[in-house]
Design a protein around this motif. Structure first.
Motif, PDB file in Angstrom:
ATOM      1  N   HIS A 132       0.468  -1.092   0.107  1.00 25.38           N
ATOM      2  CA  HIS A 132      -0.556   0.160  -0.216  1.00 25.38           C
ATOM      3  C   HIS A 132       0.770   1.120   0.134  1.00 25.38           C
ATOM      4  N   PHE A 192       1.594   6.697  -2.645  1.00 25.59           N
ATOM      5  CA  PHE A 192       1.190   7.281  -4.203  1.00 25.59           C
ATOM      6  C   PHE A 192       0.391   6.300  -4.791  1.00 25.59           C
ATOM      7  N   CYS A 193       0.393   5.209  -4.930  1.00 29.38           N
ATOM      8  CA  CYS A 193       0.205   4.175  -5.689  1.00 29.38           C
ATOM      9  C   CYS A 193      -1.208   4.053  -5.998  1.00 29.38           C
TER      10      CYS A 193
HETATM   11  S1  SF4 Z   1       4.047   1.100  -5.764  1.00 27.33           S
HETATM   12 FE1  SF4 Z   1       1.678   0.147  -5.874  1.00 27.33          FE
HETATM   13  S2  SF4 Z   1       2.281  -1.270  -6.972  1.00 27.33           S
HETATM   14 FE2  SF4 Z   1       4.163  -0.992  -6.357  1.00 27.33          FE
HETATM   15  S3  SF4 Z   1       4.478  -2.093  -4.655  1.00 27.33           S
HETATM   16 FE3  SF4 Z   1       3.725  -0.201  -4.104  1.00 27.33          FE
HETATM   17  S4  SF4 Z   1       1.657  -0.271  -4.413  1.00 27.33           S
HETATM   18 FE4  SF4 Z   1       2.110  -1.989  -4.774  1.00 27.33          FE
END
Ligand code: SF4
Length: 436
Positions: A149, A152-153
């Motif tokens: 989590h 920013f994602c």
């Molecule tokens: S950036 Fe997004 S996809 Fe990558 S590990 Fe973090 S939560 Fe997962």
């Protein structure tokens, strides 16, 4: 039926669009490259940045202007997190969320199969892919979703929990791509390093890579982005097999531990430094590349400078610099001290400049070296012949003059000059027998 396919964003989106193309061709339908010729248009959208979402809206309007009779089907991460917003766009047709994407072709063509067609029509598909990066490299989706989590994602929101494809299916697909003439495959996923963790068996990415190297003849195997906390130094023993390419993309995101903490990233500078050193010690000619976000909420000038200093210390071969994008639905979007746009732009400019300096320094090490290059496309002609572009095993973009017939061939190339975005090369004494 004639279908136009378009992918925005990551290699995973690209891989999914390629799968849809194979399903459509296997069901006897036609892939077209112009909206004007299409009955249906499928757009695999991205939500990673506000710009990617805007691209999807603009494309929808453009395809609709070009052909008001075609249905524009929108899928992908943006379609999943903001279906109402996208449905308001002029020309938007069916909105298909990520969790239904695998059935999308069947939703359009009930008689079509959702199975991953392993078939002989690759040349037709190559024709369609010619405009995309995937024409000599096949992107293979091995995993979807993520259980982390990072604040920013939005991807983890749009794609849900981690899911892995069965190892046997992946190996079979790669053998089919190999039989169809591909020289290189790229393993891709949202959180590739977590491969197998959802399968309840003691199996992981290492097992998948070993199985591919043992049970397929693919000449070049490349790994896409890997979260640094997923790999341990013993993972690097896999590179004793030269078919596994010496290129690691490890997203660092920031070189400041306090920023990494606010990002909820499960790595810190010390751990990353140790991992990078172990990788370089184990993998000759390693190209270490990364992603960096600048302007994350609360990022002070001092934290930004820490990031610059650490990136310089790591000596990355290539940087992907992202100007922080506030994504509704992420924890970071509601954090205090959002950094003003002008400051973010200025920091992007400085980090990109550093990245170009580091890439040039990386390429300069290879002047005079002979490296294997997989040729992808001819970009023009000069007195010496066609001007070809391709990539070395450690992902250096190379341009050289050569005869016709180099497409999708691997040849030795003497690297002669370094630039920030790649190198110039010479195909001295090359003839058809040298090509692998
Ligand atoms: S950036 Fe997004 S996809 Fe990558 S590990 Fe973090 S939560 Fe997962």
């Amino acid at each position: 039926m004639k279908v136009l396919l378009h992918s925005i964003g990551c290699r995973l989106n690209q891989s999914e669009i390629e799968t849809m193309a194979r399903q459509l061709l296997a069901a006897g339908h036609e892939i077209v490259t112009e909206a004007a010729a299409a009955d249906k248009v499928i757009v695999n959208t991205c939500a990673v940045t506000a710009e990617a979402a805007r691209d999807a809206r603009n494309l929808t309007r453009r395809f609709h202007r070009q052909n008001g009779a075609a249905e524009i089907v929108l899928t992908g991460c943006y379609a999943t997190i903001a279906p109402q917003e996208l449905a308001q766009v002029k020309g938007a047709g069916r909105i298909v969320a990520n969790q239904d994407k695998e059935r999308l072709v069947q939703m359009l063509i009930p008689q079509a199969s959702t199975a991953q067609p392993l078939f002989e029509q690759e040349p037709v598909l190559r024709e369609f892919l010619a405009g995309n990066a995937g024409s000599t490299r096949a992107f293979i989706k091995v995993q979807d979703g993520c259980d982390n989590h990072c604040t920013f994602c939005i991807t983890t929101v749009a794609r849900g929990a981690g899911q892995s494809r069965h190892l046997g299916d992946v190996v079979a697909e790669i053998q089919a791509r190999c039989a169809a003439g591909y020289q290189e495959v790229v393993l891709t996923g949202v959180h590739l390093g977590s491969y197998g963790q959802d399968m309840g068996q003691k199996m992981g990415l290492r097992d998948l890579v070993q199985a591919i190297l043992r049970h397929t003849d693919i000449p070049r195997l490349r790994l896409s982005s890997l979260e640094p906390w997923d790999i341990t130094p013993d993972f690097f023993a896999l590179w004793q097999n030269a078919r596994l390419l010496p290129h690691l993309h490890l997203p660092l995101q920031s070189g400041s531990d306090s920023v990494l903490r606010r990002m909820a990233r499960r790595t810190r500078r010390a751990a990353f430094r140790t991992l990078a050193a172990a990788a370089r010690a184990a993998i000759p000619h390693l190209s270490l590349t990364t992603d960096i976000i600048v302007g994350f909420p609360g990022e002070t000038e001092a934290e930004f400078q820490q990031s610059v200093d650490f990136v310089r210390e790591m000596g990355f071969a290539r940087l992907h610099v992202f100007n922080y994008s506030q994504r509704p639905g992420t924890a970071a979007a509601t954090m205090p001290h959002q950094v003003p746009l002008e400051t973010r732009k200025e920091r992007s400019r400085r980090m990109i400049e550093l990245g170009e300096h580091l890439s040039l320094a990386f390429h300069e090490q290879y002047v005079g070296v002979t490296a294997p290059v997989l040729w992808e496309t001819a970009v023009g002609a000069d007195d010496a012949g066609l001007r070809w572009v391709g990539y070395t095993d450690n992902y250096i973009r190379v341009q050289a003059s050569g005869p016709e017939g180099l497409f999708n061939r691997i040849t030795p190339v003497q690297l002669t000059a370094a630039q920030a975005n790649g190198m110039m090369g010479q195909l001295g004494g090359w003839d058809a027998d040298d090509a692998r």
